[in-house]
Design a protein around this motif. Sequence first.
Motif, PDB file in Angstrom:
ATOM      1  N   HIS A 274      23.216  41.087 -11.503  1.00  0.00           N
ATOM      2  CA  HIS A 274      24.513  41.733 -12.077  1.00  0.00           C
ATOM      3  C   HIS A 274      24.526  43.726 -11.004  1.00  0.00           C
ATOM      4  O   HIS A 274      23.583  44.199 -11.400  1.00  0.00           O
ATOM      5  CB  HIS A 274      25.154  42.620 -13.379  1.00  0.00           C
ATOM      6  CG  HIS A 274      25.988  43.011 -13.734  1.00  0.00           C
ATOM      7  ND1 HIS A 274      25.825  43.856 -13.988  1.00  0.00           N
ATOM      8  CD2 HIS A 274      27.173  43.270 -13.650  1.00  0.00           C
ATOM      9  CE1 HIS A 274      27.196  44.889 -14.476  1.00  0.00           C
ATOM     10  NE2 HIS A 274      28.294  44.208 -14.123  1.00  0.00           N
ATOM     11  N   ASN A 275      25.697  43.886 -10.719  1.00  0.00           N
ATOM     12  CA  ASN A 275      25.662  45.225  -9.457  1.00  0.00           C
ATOM     13  C   ASN A 275      26.109  46.221 -11.315  1.00  0.00           C
ATOM     14  O   ASN A 275      27.489  45.695 -11.297  1.00  0.00           O
ATOM     15  CB  ASN A 275      26.210  45.108  -7.902  1.00  0.00           C
ATOM     16  CG  ASN A 275      26.014  46.406  -8.276  1.00  0.00           C
ATOM     17  OD1 ASN A 275      25.690  47.779  -8.520  1.00  0.00           O
ATOM     18  ND2 ASN A 275      26.000  45.751  -6.657  1.00  0.00           N
ATOM     19  N   PRO A 276      25.860  47.480 -11.247  1.00  0.00           N
ATOM     20  CA  PRO A 276      24.284  47.028 -11.435  1.00  0.00           C
ATOM     21  C   PRO A 276      23.219  47.977 -11.853  1.00  0.00           C
ATOM     22  O   PRO A 276      21.825  47.578 -11.928  1.00  0.00           O
ATOM     23  CB  PRO A 276      24.524  49.282 -11.194  1.00  0.00           C
ATOM     24  CG  PRO A 276      25.806  49.460 -12.490  1.00  0.00           C
ATOM     25  CD  PRO A 276      26.525  48.084 -11.971  1.00  0.00           C
ATOM     26  N   THR A 277      23.426  46.799 -13.184  1.00  0.00           N
ATOM     27  CA  THR A 277      22.600  47.148 -13.776  1.00  0.00           C
ATOM     28  C   THR A 277      21.480  45.317 -14.081  1.00  0.00           C
ATOM     29  O   THR A 277      20.532  45.346 -14.650  1.00  0.00           O
ATOM     30  CB  THR A 277      23.013  46.837 -15.537  1.00  0.00           C
ATOM     31  OG1 THR A 277      23.908  45.131 -15.712  1.00  0.00           O
ATOM     32  CG2 THR A 277      24.410  46.878 -16.077  1.00  0.00           C
ATOM     33  N   THR A 278      21.382  44.740 -13.278  1.00  0.00           N
ATOM     34  CA  THR A 278      21.114  43.531 -12.640  1.00  0.00           C
ATOM     35  C   THR A 278      20.349  42.706 -13.572  1.00  0.00           C
ATOM     36  O   THR A 278      19.667  41.445 -13.515  1.00  0.00           O
ATOM     37  CB  THR A 278      19.438  44.148 -12.538  1.00  0.00           C
ATOM     38  OG1 THR A 278      18.737  43.941 -14.085  1.00  0.00           O
ATOM     39  CG2 THR A 278      18.915  45.085 -11.267  1.00  0.00           C
ATOM     40  N   VAL A 279      21.425  42.378 -14.776  1.00  0.00           N
ATOM     41  CA  VAL A 279      21.158  41.614 -16.226  1.00  0.00           C
ATOM     42  C   VAL A 279      21.854  39.968 -15.691  1.00  0.00           C
ATOM     43  O   VAL A 279      22.734  39.978 -14.514  1.00  0.00           O
ATOM     44  CB  VAL A 279      21.929  42.228 -17.452  1.00  0.00           C
ATOM     45  CG1 VAL A 279      21.169  43.289 -17.546  1.00  0.00           C
ATOM     46  CG2 VAL A 279      23.648  41.720 -17.256  1.00  0.00           C
ATOM     47  N   THR A 280      21.298  39.073 -16.054  1.00  0.00           N
ATOM     48  CA  THR A 280      21.836  38.449 -15.443  1.00  0.00           C
ATOM     49  C   THR A 280      22.601  37.008 -16.778  1.00  0.00           C
ATOM     50  O   THR A 280      22.453  36.948 -18.580  1.00  0.00           O
ATOM     51  CB  THR A 280      20.989  36.953 -15.917  1.00  0.00           C
ATOM     52  OG1 THR A 280      19.844  36.849 -14.657  1.00  0.00           O
ATOM     53  CG2 THR A 280      21.023  35.363 -15.253  1.00  0.00           C
ATOM     54  N   LEU A 281      23.882  36.719 -16.228  1.00  0.00           N
ATOM     55  CA  LEU A 281      24.871  36.825 -17.821  1.00  0.00           C
ATOM     56  C   LEU A 281      24.556  34.827 -18.011  1.00  0.00           C
ATOM     57  O   LEU A 281      23.297  34.352 -17.382  1.00  0.00           O
ATOM     58  CB  LEU A 281      25.913  35.960 -16.891  1.00  0.00           C
ATOM     59  CG  LEU A 281      27.749  35.500 -17.571  1.00  0.00           C
ATOM     60  CD1 LEU A 281      28.410  36.881 -18.811  1.00  0.00           C
ATOM     61  CD2 LEU A 281      28.834  35.278 -16.256  1.00  0.00           C
ATOM     62  N   PHE A 417      14.157  51.408 -18.362  1.00  0.00           N
ATOM     63  CA  PHE A 417      14.566  50.216 -17.793  1.00  0.00           C
ATOM     64  C   PHE A 417      13.939  48.629 -18.319  1.00  0.00           C
ATOM     65  O   PHE A 417      13.066  48.496 -19.029  1.00  0.00           O
ATOM     66  CB  PHE A 417      13.868  50.691 -15.860  1.00  0.00           C
ATOM     67  CG  PHE A 417      12.563  49.859 -15.706  1.00  0.00           C
ATOM     68  CD1 PHE A 417      11.188  51.089 -15.976  1.00  0.00           C
ATOM     69  CD2 PHE A 417      12.080  48.726 -15.644  1.00  0.00           C
ATOM     70  CE1 PHE A 417      10.052  50.826 -16.131  1.00  0.00           C
ATOM     71  CE2 PHE A 417      11.087  48.399 -15.145  1.00  0.00           C
ATOM     72  CZ  PHE A 417       9.351  49.866 -15.945  1.00  0.00           C
ATOM     73  N   THR A 418      14.459  47.724 -17.209  1.00  0.00           N
ATOM     74  CA  THR A 418      14.191  46.313 -17.790  1.00  0.00           C
ATOM     75  C   THR A 418      13.597  45.866 -16.856  1.00  0.00           C
ATOM     76  O   THR A 418      14.412  45.673 -15.574  1.00  0.00           O
ATOM     77  CB  THR A 418      14.992  45.624 -18.481  1.00  0.00           C
ATOM     78  OG1 THR A 418      15.936  46.213 -19.601  1.00  0.00           O
ATOM     79  CG2 THR A 418      14.592  44.028 -19.623  1.00  0.00           C
ATOM     80  N   ILE A 419      11.922  44.997 -16.491  1.00  0.00           N
ATOM     81  CA  ILE A 419      12.267  44.172 -14.693  1.00  0.00           C
ATOM     82  C   ILE A 419      13.349  43.234 -14.814  1.00  0.00           C
ATOM     83  O   ILE A 419      13.869  42.328 -15.540  1.00  0.00           O
ATOM     84  CB  ILE A 419      10.650  43.697 -15.385  1.00  0.00           C
ATOM     85  CG1 ILE A 419       9.485  44.909 -15.566  1.00  0.00           C
ATOM     86  CG2 ILE A 419      10.458  42.992 -14.478  1.00  0.00           C
ATOM     87  CD1 ILE A 419       8.079  44.361 -15.574  1.00  0.00           C
ATOM     88  N   PRO A 420      13.759  43.755 -13.369  1.00  0.00           N
ATOM     89  CA  PRO A 420      14.934  42.348 -13.385  1.00  0.00           C
ATOM     90  C   PRO A 420      13.847  41.039 -12.584  1.00  0.00           C
ATOM     91  O   PRO A 420      12.878  40.718 -11.687  1.00  0.00           O
ATOM     92  CB  PRO A 420      15.670  43.324 -11.911  1.00  0.00           C
ATOM     93  CG  PRO A 420      14.028  43.699 -11.339  1.00  0.00           C
ATOM     94  CD  PRO A 420      13.176  44.600 -12.301  1.00  0.00           C
ATOM     95  N   GLY A 422      16.081  39.452 -10.636  1.00  0.00           N
ATOM     96  CA  GLY A 422      15.710  39.118  -9.077  1.00  0.00           C
ATOM     97  C   GLY A 422      15.942  40.119  -8.902  1.00  0.00           C
ATOM     98  O   GLY A 422      16.261  41.123  -8.856  1.00  0.00           O
ATOM     99  N   GLY A 423      16.557  40.130  -7.536  1.00  0.00           N
ATOM    100  CA  GLY A 423      17.409  40.957  -6.620  1.00  0.00           C
ATOM    101  C   GLY A 423      16.166  42.490  -5.961  1.00  0.00           C
ATOM    102  O   GLY A 423      14.868  41.649  -5.796  1.00  0.00           O
ATOM    103  N   MET A 424      17.134  43.632  -5.528  1.00  0.00           N
ATOM    104  CA  MET A 424      16.016  44.098  -4.843  1.00  0.00           C
ATOM    105  C   MET A 424      16.029  45.363  -5.647  1.00  0.00           C
ATOM    106  O   MET A 424      15.990  46.413  -4.917  1.00  0.00           O
ATOM    107  CB  MET A 424      16.629  44.035  -3.365  1.00  0.00           C
ATOM    108  CG  MET A 424      17.137  42.270  -3.032  1.00  0.00           C
ATOM    109  SD  MET A 424      17.832  42.487  -0.926  1.00  0.00           S
ATOM    110  CE  MET A 424      17.047  41.131  -0.721  1.00  0.00           C
ATOM    111  N   SER A 425      16.136  45.814  -6.879  1.00  0.00           N
ATOM    112  CA  SER A 425      16.767  46.879  -7.487  1.00  0.00           C
ATOM    113  C   SER A 425      16.341  46.701  -8.298  1.00  0.00           C
ATOM    114  O   SER A 425      16.327  45.868  -9.610  1.00  0.00           O
ATOM    115  CB  SER A 425      17.689  48.090  -7.409  1.00  0.00           C
ATOM    116  OG  SER A 425      18.545  46.914  -7.473  1.00  0.00           O
ATOM    117  N   VAL A 426      15.765  48.182  -9.419  1.00  0.00           N
ATOM    118  CA  VAL A 426      15.827  47.508 -10.820  1.00  0.00           C
ATOM    119  C   VAL A 426      17.071  49.047 -11.108  1.00  0.00           C
ATOM    120  O   VAL A 426      16.973  50.179 -10.526  1.00  0.00           O
ATOM    121  CB  VAL A 426      14.571  48.857 -10.913  1.00  0.00           C
ATOM    122  CG1 VAL A 426      14.210  49.873 -12.655  1.00  0.00           C
ATOM    123  CG2 VAL A 426      13.205  48.141 -10.692  1.00  0.00           C
TER     124      VAL A 426
END
Lengths: 490, 490
Positions: A274-281, A417-420, A422-426
């Motif tokens: 998810h943008n911005p939080t990087t979480v997965t639904l 922060f949480t380690i994402p 996937g994706g390209m940002s924290v």
Amino acid sequence: MKLLQELIEIDATSSVPVYLQISNAIIAGIRQGKLRKGLKLPGTRELGALLEVNRMTVVAAFQELDAQGWIELRARQGTFVKAVPPLLAPLRIMRQTTPAGFSETVGFSYDKKRILPVATSDFQSTHRLVFNDGFPDIRLAPIQELGAAIRNLSRRSVNRKYLQYGGAQGTLLLRQTLAELLCDTRGLAVTPENILITKGAQMGIFVAGSVILKPGDEVIVGKPGYNMADITFRQLGARLNEVSVDGDGIDTAKVEQLCKKKKIRLLYVIPHHHNPTTVTLSPERRMHLLHLAAQYKFAILEDDYDYDFHYASRPIMPMASHDSRGNVVYVGTLTKTFAPAVRFGFIVAPADFIQTATYFRKTVDTQGDSFMEHAIAELYRDGTLTRHIKKSVKLYRERRDHFCDLLKAELPGHLDFTIPDGGMSVWARFRADLKKVSPRAFEKGLVIKDGTSYDSGRAKYNAVRLGFASLDLKEQEQAVGILKGILGTV
Amino acid sequence: MKLLQELIEIDATSSVPVYLQISNAIIAGIRQGKLRKGLKLPGTRELGALLEVNRMTVVAAFQELDAQGWIELRARQGTFVKAVPPLLAPLRIMRQTTPAGFSETVGFSYDKKRILPVATSDFQSTHRLVFNDGFPDIRLAPIQELGAAIRNLSRRSVNRKYLQYGGAQGTLLLRQTLAELLCDTRGLAVTPENILITKGAQMGIFVAGSVILKPGDEVIVGKPGYNMADITFRQLGARLNEVSVDGDGIDTAKVEQLCKKKKIRLLYVIPHHHNPTTVTLSPERRMHLLHLAAQYKFAILEDDYDYDFHYASRPIMPMASHDSRGNVVYVGTLTKTFAPAVRFGFIVAPADFIQTATYFRKTVDTQGDSFMEHAIAELYRDGTLTRHIKKSVKLYRERRDHFCDLLKAELPGHLDFTIPDGGMSVWARFRADLKKVSPRAFEKGLVIKDGTSYDSGRAKYNAVRLGFASLDLKEQEQAVGILKGILGTV
């Protein structure tokens, strides 16, 4: 200094922000030849005092000038006027401008305020160290391979036909290639009729939004959410309903409450990273959303912008792959796979929707670059892009691990922060005020956003996406080093 | 034959046109593997009789299949099912499609009728002889040079930065290059701040229209006029006021009458080589329009899509070059200069308008392909495109002369036309019914439109643009030969 004072007149009553008044005056000075190439500009503190404005305002002006390419920031040396490219001989333009007198403002009436202002050149900088929003490393982009594919195509005269107008839906070969690929990798049992080629995911959002939404329609978005999608829906006249995003993604119980209260036309969701939080639904919420969409007959606009970049385990299949009732319009992009400047994306939806979307797309820009679409298809077909993705995922996983280790080791107590997966940002929530951190970092040669673009209304997160994928391990260390120096003193 | 009868079920009550029902059924047959590659389809007369539909309906279905690339027309042999590209193994797709069951129709509610239907793949054909709308000869397109420019750029790592996100307004180098060029060749004393790079002229029309127009606003267009512009304004909710176009262009006296009656927001005009009639707007009328725009404060959207291609004398300078009051928004394109599939165009306007248009453009597709923009700029700077334009103009002038001679010598009494001063097509008004001529020509291997796309409301012109620039002298003779054979018998 005196010259700058003369050049820059600040009008406190103007609707133009003060930082833009400063940057515009400096651009005019460069163009008129008054500020020559290589001229060292005063420091931000000094210029701020001279102009009687806050130093942060001067930093913002310099950031704007840097993004537009007018100045150059050399670490530990200062800020310098950049060379104006030779074609734009400044005096010549000025000489020609004066007689013909091209008007500086419009002479017709239109409602300018209807168009929402947005940042138009974010993340451009001459700084070597940039924490972008989560972009790929362009040093890896297979641009040589793309050049070769174009050359190979252009050698055979039979391929010349791809230079003629093609169809607004996109080159058949690329649609076939993507259909196959989406079938094999994302469980989307689609045919070329289900695909519209777009220019990046943004055009997917714009076209789908334009087709589905009428002014006044109700849209659900996540909070925090993807700023450009929110602006696009608002620009289309929709009313935004923000639903909070937690560790499992958008809160579907709240979505259900909203559906009971009003007619929802569209829900925008980024289920992976998810943008911005990087979480997965979570899978449960995905099913819940599909169920709600079928019940309340709204569209789910599923933005799966970086599906290819998953490090933890196998990515979860898109919601579109479980949607047997035609509620999902799925948007993807090659921007993250290839390079941001190579603008290719796609919409996947039931064929009747794609046909309508294609009608609309034809009015937007007729069609895509079909020759280039063909070259991209060839790069998929010969395995180049698949190899490139595999290589990138391996590298970006290393970079993610190294970056998260660095943040833990070097900046303990300064951010959460949480380690994402996937994706390209924290997604990093800072203790110190980012509005103070950002300009200080900029002066030390590091671009980091001040976080305000992620805020929405009264919700202030003081958080920022730290794009790690475009920085190699050494650059990550330098960037975190700069942050460490600043965070120790703020 | 029996197979086709089984495959094609016509539903007379459906909203899908019958010809599309036929073409869709044939596509499904090809995809399911029931209609194999190389299969010869029955003639249009025979199939029409079998399906109990007019033969012209079958021709329309075949034209659609041809445009989409599913069938191949071989002169004097008939119509054949084309090879499906290997990636799309038809059975495999079908096998995968069935279990997952991707929905064929949407499950959400939206107002589909708001989106105006348009032809999305016109002028695509496997026929060698095509009278297009006036497109360049893609055999001349400097695509090798473009490939080389991309390769050269990609070799130097400093250029990698152009692969990152740039600005929504377009690459500074290309805007500088165009500013210089427009200054020197079109009297437009502009700077890069006055330019927004778009994807072709169509995006210029769409973006300018979206920024200026609100639903219900009044727009003036020519009659006959450019179909895609009309559709774009209608799609944006504007009301169209059609003003007749005569030998001197749009009738400005009638424009003035309209201005006295209602608040006009925008006037769309093609002053050079008007589409479709090819006439040039007279200098007096240009001045009259500028005067009216200043008086009534409306915007003139000046579409100068093929300024570079003028054969008679020097082209007249754009209206924008005489506009000191900021009433003109000027749209240009590189599509005609380069190739239709290479989508670059630009908007020129006062800087405050360009800024607003850039905000809007960012929501449409973020930005253009900046790497490619850079390559195009290089081709201007090293003289490649200027040489290409010069060479093309010389060749197209020969082709125009030869083509007009041919029409006079071979088709006397069959059509009326005026020799165009520039551009790539002849506006030909036919005696014989084009709706009969078009399908007959198609069966003989020549694509010529039936003229209906130029009609508007009750105005039927029975005329068509005959694009001559993309046909060499021999092809012109063959095409005119086919027309002669048909016109003698209609």
